[in-house]
Design an enzyme around this catalytic site. Structure first.
Site, mmCIF file in Angstrom:
data_model
loop_
_atom_site.group_PDB
_atom_site.id
_atom_site.type_symbol
_atom_site.label_atom_id
_atom_site.label_comp_id
_atom_site.label_asym_id
_atom_site.label_seq_id
_atom_site.Cartn_x
_atom_site.Cartn_y
_atom_site.Cartn_z
ATOM 1 N N PRO A 58 0.876 -1.237 -0.097
ATOM 2 C CA PRO A 58 -0.004 0.069 0.084
ATOM 3 C C PRO A 58 0.657 1.243 -0.071
ATOM 4 C CG PRO A 58 -0.532 -1.498 1.750
ATOM 5 C CD PRO A 58 0.783 -2.105 1.328
ATOM 6 N N GLU A 59 0.703 2.022 -1.039
ATOM 7 C CA GLU A 59 1.308 3.342 -1.071
ATOM 8 C C GLU A 59 0.051 4.245 -1.166
ATOM 9 O OE1 GLU A 59 4.442 3.765 -4.000
ATOM 10 O OE2 GLU A 59 4.952 1.722 -4.032
ATOM 11 N N HIS A 104 -4.594 -13.630 10.921
ATOM 12 C CA HIS A 104 -3.900 -12.462 10.761
ATOM 13 C C HIS A 104 -4.909 -11.226 11.124
ATOM 14 C CE1 HIS A 104 -0.503 -14.420 9.770
ATOM 15 N NE2 HIS A 104 -1.006 -15.232 8.310
ATOM 16 N N ARG A 121 2.097 -9.522 7.661
ATOM 17 C CA ARG A 121 3.284 -9.285 8.000
ATOM 18 C C ARG A 121 3.754 -8.348 9.014
ATOM 19 N NH1 ARG A 121 5.624 -8.985 2.014
ATOM 20 N NH2 ARG A 121 3.555 -9.688 1.459
ATOM 21 N N ARG A 135 20.022 18.263 -1.251
ATOM 22 C CA ARG A 135 20.126 16.791 -0.895
ATOM 23 C C ARG A 135 20.946 16.206 -1.949
ATOM 24 N NH1 ARG A 135 16.783 14.552 3.026
ATOM 25 N NH2 ARG A 135 15.488 16.005 3.762
#
Length: 276
Positions: free
Chosen positions: A2-3, A93, A116, A157
């Site tokens: 999931p993003e 889960h 997970r 950066r």
DNA sequence: ATTGGTTCCTGCTGGC
DNA sequence: TGCCAGCAGGAACCAA
């Protein structure tokens, strides 16, 4: 995985189906996920009515009237399952369940399922993002970011642009898949130092981010392994991925092979010929 | 300060 | 065909 688009899809689905419902019962089947659930989770949200569901970066926020909001993160493999009675027994889960009831007596069970266990469920007192340490540090939302805004957060950066896009303090909500895709759309090399992205490239990258994320939301997200929409439907954007997972296949622009390499422990996919 | 590497966790995949 | 090592990855954490 999931993003932002997958979380947005989940939040849109939730909003449409649970707004106005009241939290009737909270069942935790383990002490927590990445972090412990708040000890008094059930007491603090029981009886509260859901007024909104919103998203910040990859976090979903279930807003409750006169109670702290419920903050969740799906991690790698998390999904939210919404189902009407009769409720099947929880799977191995299914870590947390909120049983919901509407004013007219309709019932729904909202389950956080996460094999997970990289996910997170917490409370957000007062509902303000700044109230939570994990939300406070987040960078701007990429869904509507402009070129100058993006250039400003990248300036100075030295890290590769791919790594910078994954840093949630730089831009919030982009993960590995959409970082690769946005860079391809902008024809920028994933190895390029973030600080060397000038105005033109920043404009292209901002446009790449906005378009790939919006396209993915329209498709219901990408279902590679784990993502599912509320109700279990798959997302379809994985069919439209141009570089991610396509090592060895022909670039759609120049027909030379897409290459894969590791960057900071993550797989990066790119076209060395098109992306500079 | 920023950057890179490691770790958590389970399920799936690929090579033998 | 079946086994199992290795990979997948978000982000906290640590070290440099």
């Amino acid at each position: 995985m999931p993003e932002l688009p997958e979380v947005e899809t989940v939040c849109l689905g939730l909003r449409a189906r649970v707004r106005g419902f009241t939290v009737d019962r909270v069942t935790a089947r383990r002490p927590g996920l990445r972090f412990p659930f708040p000890a008094d989770l059930a007491e603090r949200i029981a009886g509260a009515r859901i007024t909104a569901v919103r998203r910040r970066a990859k976090y979903g926020i279930i807003v409750l009237a006169d109670a702290p909001a419920v903050l969740f993160h799906l991690g790698m493999s998390g999904r939210i399952v919404l189902e009407p009675p009769p409720y099947p027994p929880p799977g191995p889960h299914d870590h947390l369940a909120l049983e919901l009831v509407s004013a007219s007596g309709a019932q729904l069970r909202l389950t956080f399922r996460d094999p997970r266990r990289f996910g997170l469920v917490d409370l957000l007192p007062g509902g303000a993002d700044a109230a939570h340490p994990r939300l406070r540090e987040l960078g701007p939302e990429p869904l509507d970011i402009t070129g100058p805004e993006l250039r400003a957060v990248l300036r100075g950066r030295a890290a590769p642009i791919k790594a910078a896009l994954l840093d949630q303090r730089v831009v919030a909500g982009v993960g590995n898949i959409y970082a690769c895709e946005a860079l391809f759309r902008a024809r920028i090399s994933p190895r390029r130092r973030a600080g060397t992205v000038g105005p033109r490239r920043a404009e292209a990258l901002a446009a790449g981010l906005r378009s790939v994320l919006a396209d993915a939301i329209r498709a219901g997200g990408s279902t590679l392994r784990d993502h599912a929409q509320i109700g279990g439907e798959a997302g379809w954007f994985q069919r439209e991925l141009l570089v991610y997972g396509r090592a060895g296949e022909a670039c759609i622009a120049c027909a030379r092979p897409i290459r894969q390499f590791r960057q900071g422990g993550r797989s990066t996919f790119h076209c060395p010929a098109c992306q500079r």
